[in-house]
Write an enzyme that holds these catalytic residues in place. Structure first.
Site, PDB file in Angstrom:
ATOM      1  CB  THR A   1      -0.940  -0.005   1.231  1.00  0.00           C
ATOM      2  OG1 THR A   1      -1.869  -1.068   1.081  1.00  0.00           O
ATOM      3  CG2 THR A   1      -1.695   1.310   1.356  1.00  0.00           C
TER       4      THR A   1
ATOM      5  CG  ASN B   1      -7.486  -7.127  -5.048  1.00  0.00           C
ATOM      6  OD1 ASN B   1      -7.488  -6.391  -6.036  1.00  0.00           O
ATOM      7  ND2 ASN B   1      -8.236  -6.889  -3.987  1.00  0.00           N
TER       8      ASN B   1
ATOM      9  CD  GLN C   1      -3.495 -10.850  -4.734  1.00  0.00           C
ATOM     10  OE1 GLN C   1      -3.281 -12.058  -4.751  1.00  0.00           O
ATOM     11  NE2 GLN C   1      -3.875 -10.217  -3.634  1.00  0.00           N
TER      12      GLN C   1
ATOM     13  CB  SER D   1       2.891  -7.339  -1.229  1.00  0.00           C
ATOM     14  OG  SER D   1       2.601  -7.650   0.107  1.00  0.00           O
TER      15      SER D   1
ATOM     16  CG  HIS E   1       1.242  -9.749   3.538  1.00  0.00           C
ATOM     17  ND1 HIS E   1      -0.057 -10.182   3.711  1.00  0.00           N
ATOM     18  CD2 HIS E   1       1.167  -8.520   2.992  1.00  0.00           C
ATOM     19  CE1 HIS E   1      -0.870  -9.230   3.287  1.00  0.00           C
ATOM     20  NE2 HIS E   1      -0.163  -8.214   2.844  1.00  0.00           N
TER      21      HIS E   1
ATOM     22  CB  THR F   1      15.211   2.075  11.474  1.00  0.00           C
ATOM     23  OG1 THR F   1      15.821   3.206  12.091  1.00  0.00           O
ATOM     24  CG2 THR F   1      16.088   0.844  11.658  1.00  0.00           C
TER      25      THR F   1
ATOM     26  CB  CYS G   1     -23.240  -8.086   3.876  1.00  0.00           C
ATOM     27  SG  CYS G   1     -24.886  -7.849   3.243  1.00  0.00           S
TER      28      CYS G   1
END
Lengths: 133, 398
Positions: free
Chosen positions: B73, B158, B192, B212, B214, B250, B339
């Site tokens: 991000t 994604n 992705q 990314s 993770h 850092t 939802c």
């Protein structure tokens, strides 16, 4: 920020095993409401009994197309208003539904409002029908 | 209770044991700050630089073109806001820059662009997608204006896993640039895609690319932005001047080391074989679900799709309810239904494909990973049909 699981045990229980699912044959009133925000749809049937000139909700059954919270709140409001007069039933607020379910995520409080509106629509439908009689 | 089944690999992945091993020394023993000149600092610094080289090798670029960030991000925000900040200095003739992004970008591109537009800083146009979730490349050139400075298109989406023709778009932009005074820079969010697709930055003809950690069996809290040499990106986070001044703070040394190890794992030849198996499991899942569950459909192209992504739409069953019901059976999945979102808006990606709000309401995403087994897929195939049937009963639709 709360440290609770997303849904309370009661919400999950009622979502998986709703007690008041279905339709009432020859229902006295039917409410159909949709939530414009999330797209959920709820249908609620009521059976009404007259006791000493007072109208009492004898039974409530529902069908809901929606999330776990929408289904659980539909089921819960049915239990909360059964045996109540219209006046008392309409006083059941969304916070009462949420409280009875243990807790409802704040983003899901509108589901409780939907349940309330469904009941109101069913009572109005009943009144309209009885005026015609 | 039987073991939990995780089918949400597009959300995040567990750390690979090799990644964990590589990281652990830098959590405890070699804990130094890379900015320090002493032994501890230099040990950490050389680990960061080695990691940078590994990732540069994967991207086919030089080490100095890789900037580590705290997340993808952040890398996406840097690509947009950092470029605009940099251009403000170098291209004064452009009073209001123009950006083009696709209608199926991740929120990490969408939101910074919408924010810029809201604040009157940019003009913004969207490149639409077809019903299969692939950008309409033929419409791109028409959107380009004299003040266009950046085009950002997600490599693989994604939610629905559809793969965009990034190399083709890159070449088109190159051609457009030949006739222009001001260069249009091209960014892709490859988060992705990294597990499965070619991410060579020259092959893709991109100026910036986001990755990314993770999502590729590395730790959370690490991302990177590839910035082609000469791209006028200015830093957004100022301070001690780490990352060649592009990103102060850092360095997350264990995170960066783990990230690089995760990239190295992808380059292992065995990954190809694992990815074939993932595709086979996915195809079985798609075939059986569409066959066994009435009124179900696959959202997005079947052909131009990540091998690990499935996104179904079920009529008269709501996505969040499906996810909660699956979770009760020990299966972790995801949905684009309104939802389940904080905003109560249906997924903009599903709507961009032309799905109605009602259809988006019934979406279910299952994403497979390298630890997924055939037994787990079989479990889904056993559990899912009765859940959909039950939810349709509850909805009063049979």
């Amino acid at each position: 920020m709360t440290n609770q699981p997303y849904y309370s045990k009661e919400v999950v229980k009622r979502f998986l095993h709703p007690k008041n699912l279905g339709r009432i044959k020859n229902a006295d009133g039917t409410g159909k409401v949709g939530n414009p925000r999330c797209g959920d749809i709820m249908k609620l049937d009521i059976k009404v009994e007259k006791k000493k000139n007072k109208e009492i909700i004898k039974d409530v059954k529902f069908h809901t197309l929606g999330c776990a919270a929408a289904i659980a709140t539909s089921d819960m409001i049915a239990d909360l208003v059964k045996g109540k007069t219209f006046n008392k039933a309409l006083k059941v607020g969304y916070s009462d539904v949420a409280k009875a379910l243990g807790s409802v995520p704040s983003v899901k409080l509108h589901c409780c409002v939907l349940a309330q509106q469904g009941l109101k629509a069913a009572i109005e439908d009943y009144k309209k029908k009885s005026e015609k009689k | 209770m039987s073991k939990k089944v995780y089918l949400d690999y597009a959300a995040t992945t567990p750390v690979d044991p090799a990644v964990f091993r590589a990281m652990s020394a830098f959590l405890k023993k070699d804990f130094g700050n890379p900015s320090s000149v002493h032994y501890f600092g230099q040990k950490a610094k050389s680990a960061v630089e080695e990691s940078r080289q590994k990732i540069a090798g994967f991207l086919g670029c030089s080490g100095e073109e890789v900037i580590f960030t705290g997340s993808a991000t952040e890398a996406n925000n840097l690509s947009i806001n950092g470029l605009l900040k940099g251009i403000n200095g170098s291209q004064k003739n452009i009073s209001k820059p123009h950006l083009i992004i696709s209608t199926i970008e991740h929120h990490a591109i969408f939101e910074p662009c919408l924010d810029l537009k809201k604040r009157g800083k940019v003009e913004l146009d969207f490149l639409p997608v077809d019903g299969d979730g692939i950008v309409k490349i033929n419409e791109l050139e028409k959107l380009v204006k004299p003040n266009t400075v950046l085009i950002s298109i997600i490599y693989a989406n994604n939610e629905i896993g559809t793969i965009q023709p990034i190399a083709e778009i890159g070449k088109l932009i190159k051609r457009i640039n030949e006739k222009r005074e001001f260069k249009i820079y091209f960014h892709t969010d490859a988060v992705q895609a990294v597990n499965f697709l070619d991410c060579n930055t020259d092959n893709l003809c991109v100026d910036m690319l986001t990755v990314s950690s993770h999502k590729i069996y590395g730790p959370k809290g690490a991302g990177a932005l590839y910035i082609r040499k000469g791209t006028p990106v200015a830093p957004l986070i100022l301070g001690g001047g780490q990352e060649s001044g592009f990103r102060s703070g850092t360095e997350n040394v264990p995170g960066i080391v783990g990230f690089a190890e995760a990239v190295a794992c992808i380059q292992d030849p065995r990954t190809k074989i694992k990815n074939i198996r993932i595709r086979q499991l996915r195809d079985k899942l798609i075939k059986r679900v569409l066959k066994e569950i009435p009124d179900s459909q696959l959202i997005g192209s079947k052909t131009f799709r990540l091998p690990n992504n499935v996104n179904f739409n079920f009529k008269s069953a709501e996505g969040e309810a499906i996810v909660i019901a699956l979770d009760q059976k020990g299966i972790a999945a995801s949905t684009g239904s309104a939802c389940s979102s904080k905003s109560l808006e249906p997924s903009h990606v599903l709507l961009a494909l032309g799905l109605s709000e009602e259809e988006a309401h019934g979406s279910l995403r299952l994403t497979i990973g390298k630890y997924t087994t055939e037994e787990e897929i079989n479990k889904v195939l056993k559990v899912l049909p009765p859940i959909i049937k039950r939810l349709r009963e509850i909805a009063g639709v049979n």
